[in-house]
Scaffold this active site. Structure first.
Site, PDB file in Angstrom:
ATOM      1  N   GLU A 197      48.378 -35.380  46.796  1.00  0.00           N
ATOM      2  CA  GLU A 197      48.268 -35.584  48.250  1.00  0.00           C
ATOM      3  C   GLU A 197      49.210 -36.682  48.721  1.00  0.00           C
ATOM      4  O   GLU A 197      49.283 -37.750  48.116  1.00  0.00           O
ATOM      5  CB  GLU A 197      46.819 -35.962  48.585  1.00  0.00           C
ATOM      6  CG  GLU A 197      46.578 -36.204  50.068  1.00  0.00           C
ATOM      7  CD  GLU A 197      45.110 -36.529  50.359  1.00  0.00           C
ATOM      8  OE1 GLU A 197      44.254 -35.647  50.163  1.00  0.00           O
ATOM      9  OE2 GLU A 197      44.832 -37.672  50.771  1.00  0.00           O
ATOM     10  N   HIS A 229      33.122 -41.750  42.836  1.00  0.00           N
ATOM     11  CA  HIS A 229      34.440 -41.193  42.484  1.00  0.00           C
ATOM     12  C   HIS A 229      35.025 -40.310  43.568  1.00  0.00           C
ATOM     13  O   HIS A 229      36.131 -39.790  43.416  1.00  0.00           O
ATOM     14  CB  HIS A 229      34.369 -40.433  41.161  1.00  0.00           C
ATOM     15  CG  HIS A 229      33.893 -39.014  41.263  1.00  0.00           C
ATOM     16  ND1 HIS A 229      32.755 -38.642  41.912  1.00  0.00           N
ATOM     17  CD2 HIS A 229      34.436 -37.865  40.782  1.00  0.00           C
ATOM     18  CE1 HIS A 229      32.600 -37.324  41.824  1.00  0.00           C
ATOM     19  NE2 HIS A 229      33.598 -36.829  41.150  1.00  0.00           N
ATOM     20  N   PRO A 280      39.168 -40.564  46.394  1.00  0.00           N
ATOM     21  CA  PRO A 280      39.740 -39.527  47.248  1.00  0.00           C
ATOM     22  C   PRO A 280      38.684 -38.838  48.111  1.00  0.00           C
ATOM     23  O   PRO A 280      37.559 -38.606  47.654  1.00  0.00           O
ATOM     24  CB  PRO A 280      40.319 -38.532  46.227  1.00  0.00           C
ATOM     25  CG  PRO A 280      39.577 -38.766  44.970  1.00  0.00           C
ATOM     26  CD  PRO A 280      39.057 -40.161  44.992  1.00  0.00           C
ATOM     27  N   GLY A 281      39.063 -38.524  49.342  1.00  0.00           N
ATOM     28  CA  GLY A 281      38.187 -37.715  50.199  1.00  0.00           C
ATOM     29  C   GLY A 281      38.571 -36.264  50.016  1.00  0.00           C
ATOM     30  O   GLY A 281      39.261 -35.894  49.066  1.00  0.00           O
ATOM     31  N   SER A 301      40.800 -41.030  52.499  1.00  0.00           N
ATOM     32  CA  SER A 301      40.523 -41.531  51.156  1.00  0.00           C
ATOM     33  C   SER A 301      40.492 -43.057  51.251  1.00  0.00           C
ATOM     34  O   SER A 301      40.922 -43.624  52.272  1.00  0.00           O
ATOM     35  CB  SER A 301      41.629 -41.111  50.187  1.00  0.00           C
ATOM     36  OG  SER A 301      41.664 -39.709  50.063  1.00  0.00           O
TER      37      SER A 301
END
Lengths: 482, 136
Positions: free
Chosen positions: A211, A406, A380-381, A387
């Site tokens: 990303e 996480h 992370p989202g 995120s």
């Protein structure tokens, strides 16, 4: 088996809940849930807490079985679970690490700001997608010989650096410097090695991704500066693990341990919690194989970093600088660590399954530059949401064996997500708000933002509980889905 | 026969068969469909064949270990094993020939075939059945 209900759960302090040891007679310790009440109600929707109670039955487990606020139902262990067992006689359970050994996240920072990249974002995402193999079945460009495979398993990310796929400085910024010294390639089956020989530098599928994001908010100026992060800065995040090699190691040893358990008179309420004493021959072999698979995963993320750097240089030129490694952290792993339990320092085997190490300031292994700030924790989202970069604290050592959440954590099944998400429409909607997504429509639907919990709630919970502090918030610009 | 059940993170199926052979075949079909939806429906030939021999203490472990073995071969051979011939199948041992087609890319990666909640048993209609959770 008795289902956990809200009346069975006691509030210990804000954001900490307990299912007492008395809940079921085979629990060795209580079960702790780190969550706000809203998240707790959400967590009770699936079978996570029953799985957490099962984890509390592991031989040699210390203090409590724990789940983080992003917990969701897994198999055997819940995802988002932490369990520490006494070293060296306590249990080691491959199910407490998972099939994707050393699945983890790595964050790279660039020298460019959002304004510098927005006109070339489409080209960048396209180039990354071209450079980094995704999906199952697609091998990478590297084919390891038998000898090379042994070296990768033994020295992890160091192998990549030795072969020109990174710098010595990169190694400083990886958990355990990208190498677990207890690894033994001999403990890894030929089948596992065969599965891994062409997968270095590949992402795989499922929730794995690369990303491109930019920093929208800094919460702690001093720590952000230490980590080399600033508002508006463009970053690259990599999420993947040990691929087929790690999956095979887990498969091999879960099968082995199911048979070996009887020898050690171990009985567990779930077959996926198969375990043996750490110091048994089976336990030692698994640990050595798991370390080898973890090394493979760190080498894999290093290779993907090299691919991302190539793509970046092709779009922005070498004069715009390389991508710098901020940190790389595992979230499916077992580590031997020392923690204070009942005011006494004890060596334990910490299982983290969908949980990130979050060590506070002063931890020797951290890069010198980070030692006063604490370890970066990368959360992370989902592909359409923010995120976070957090920093580990000393409270995490007291409460959670130095662990944190996480990710956002799923709350919709893949099937349910596919039913409610129209992937082409979602892709277009994301594009309209400046988020480019490359990947199959199936992958986009299954990993849609709606399938995940609210990351703000998760991060606010860990921050308010004191186990990590917020440093920076990242907004996605482009996502390459596995 | 098989169908999908609700599971937050992974893929859970309920599978049944009138005989053990049918249960094993239906489970394999379901796994292939997870790897590549409809991938076995339009095939006109097989590209490869592999033999598998698996033993286990009980029928549940046997089914899970058999599927794990096929999954490993699918990954190594980059093949979808759409057809199976059982030369031997008891509650403790399976010996089978697999027939597959090569695939460049699957839809999904199955990380593991789990034992969680798997229990091969006969139901009220005298059919064999079990749940299987695949780690995705």
């Amino acid at each position: 088996m008795k289902k956990v209900e809200k009346k069975d759960i006691l509030k210990i302090e804000d954001f900490l809940w307990e299912i007492p040891k008395s809940f079921r007679n085979n629990m060795h310790v209580p079960a702790w849930i780190l969550a706000s009440e809203i998240l707790l109600d959400d967590i009770m929707e699936d079978r996570s807490l029953n799985q957490l109670v099962n984890v509390a039955c592991l031989p040699g487990i210390k203090k409590a079985s724990l789940v983080m606020p992003d917990v969701h139902e897994g198999y055997g262990f819940p995802i988002g679970g932490v369990a520490a067992t006494s070293h060296p006689t306590g249990a080691i359970s491959p199910g407490g690490i998972g099939y994707d050994i050393n699945c983890g996240v790595r964050l790279l920072s660039s020298q460019l700001q959002i304004e510098d990249v927005k006109d070339q974002l489409e080209d960048l995402v396209h180039e990354l997608n071209k450079e980094i193999p995704t999906g199952l079945g697609k091998g990478g460009t590297i084919r390891l010989s038998q000898e090379e495979m042994e070296n990768v398993l033994a020295i992890g990310a160091e192998w990549a650096v030795e072969h020109g796929y990174g710098t010595l400085e990169d190694l400083e910024y990886i958990e355990s410097k990208g190498k677990l010294a207890d690894a033994s390639p001999k403990a890894v089956s030929a089948m596992a090695k065969n599965r891994g020989h062409d997968q270095l530098g590949t992402i795989g599928s499922g929730n794995h991704f690369v990303e491109v994001s930019y920093i929208t908010e800094i919460f702690d100026d001093s720590i952000a500066k230490t980590y080399g992060l600033r508002k508006g800065q463009v970053t690259v995040m990599i999420h993947t693990g040990s691929r087929g090699l790690g999956h095979q190691v887990a498969t091999d040893y879960i099968r082995l341990m199911m048979t070996a358990m009887a020898k050690y008179d171990v009985k567990m309420p779930d077959r996926e919690l198969a375990c043996v004493p750490f110091d048994s021959p089976e336990g030692q072999n698994y640990f050595k194989a798991m370390c080898a698979a973890a090394n493979y995963a760190w080498c894999n993320r290093q290779l993907i970093t090299w691919e991302a750097r190539n793509a970046w240089a092709r779009i922005f030129g070498k004069e715009n600088g390389a991508l710098k490694l901020v940190y790389d952290v595992a979230h499916n792993i077992a580590k031997i660590e020392t923690h204070s339990i009942n005011n006494e320092l004890q060596k334990v085997i910490v299982h983290r399954k969908g949980a990130t190490r979050a060590f506070g300031p002063g931890f020797n292994e951290l890069p010198k530059k980070y030692i006063d700030a604490g370890q970066p924790v990368i959360i992370p989202g989902s592909m359409g949401t923010f995120s976070y970069v957090l920093a580990g604290t000393s409270k995490s050592h007291e409460l959670t064996f130095g662990s944190c959440c996480h990710g956002a954590g799923r709350n919709l099944s893949r099937t349910a997500a596919k039913k409610v998400v129209n992937a082409p429409v979602l892709k277009k909607q994301l594009q309209e708000i400046g988020i480019l997504v490359e990947g199959s429509y199936r992958g986009i639907a299954e990993e849609a933002p709606i399938a995940y919990k609210d990351i703000e709630l998760v991060v606010d919970t860990v921050s308010a509980s004191g186990i990590a502090k917020k440093v920076a918030k990242l907004r996605p610009l482009g996502v390459i889905k596995g | 026969m098989s169908h999908l059940l609700k599971h937050t993170a992974d893929v859970e199926i309920e599978v049944s068969g009138r005989t053990l052979r049918e249960l094993f075949t239906n489970s394999l079909d379901a796994m292939c469909d997870i790897l590549k939806e409809g991938g076995c429906k339009t095939i006109s030939h097989y590209d490869c064949s592999m033999q598998v021999v698996v033993s286990a203490d009980d029928c549940t472990s046997l089914l899970i270990d058999f599927l794990s073995e096929v999954l490993s071969l699918s990954n190594i051979q980059k093949s979808l094993f759409c057809s199976v011939y059982f030369s031997e199948l008891t509650e403790n041992k399976v010996e089978a020939q697999l027939y597959g087609i090569w695939f460049d890319q699957f839809d999904r990666e199955i990380k593991g075939v789990t034992y969680h909640e798997a229990r091969v048993k006969k139901n009220d209609q005298n059919n064999w059945e079990t749940h299987i959770i695949f780690d995705i």
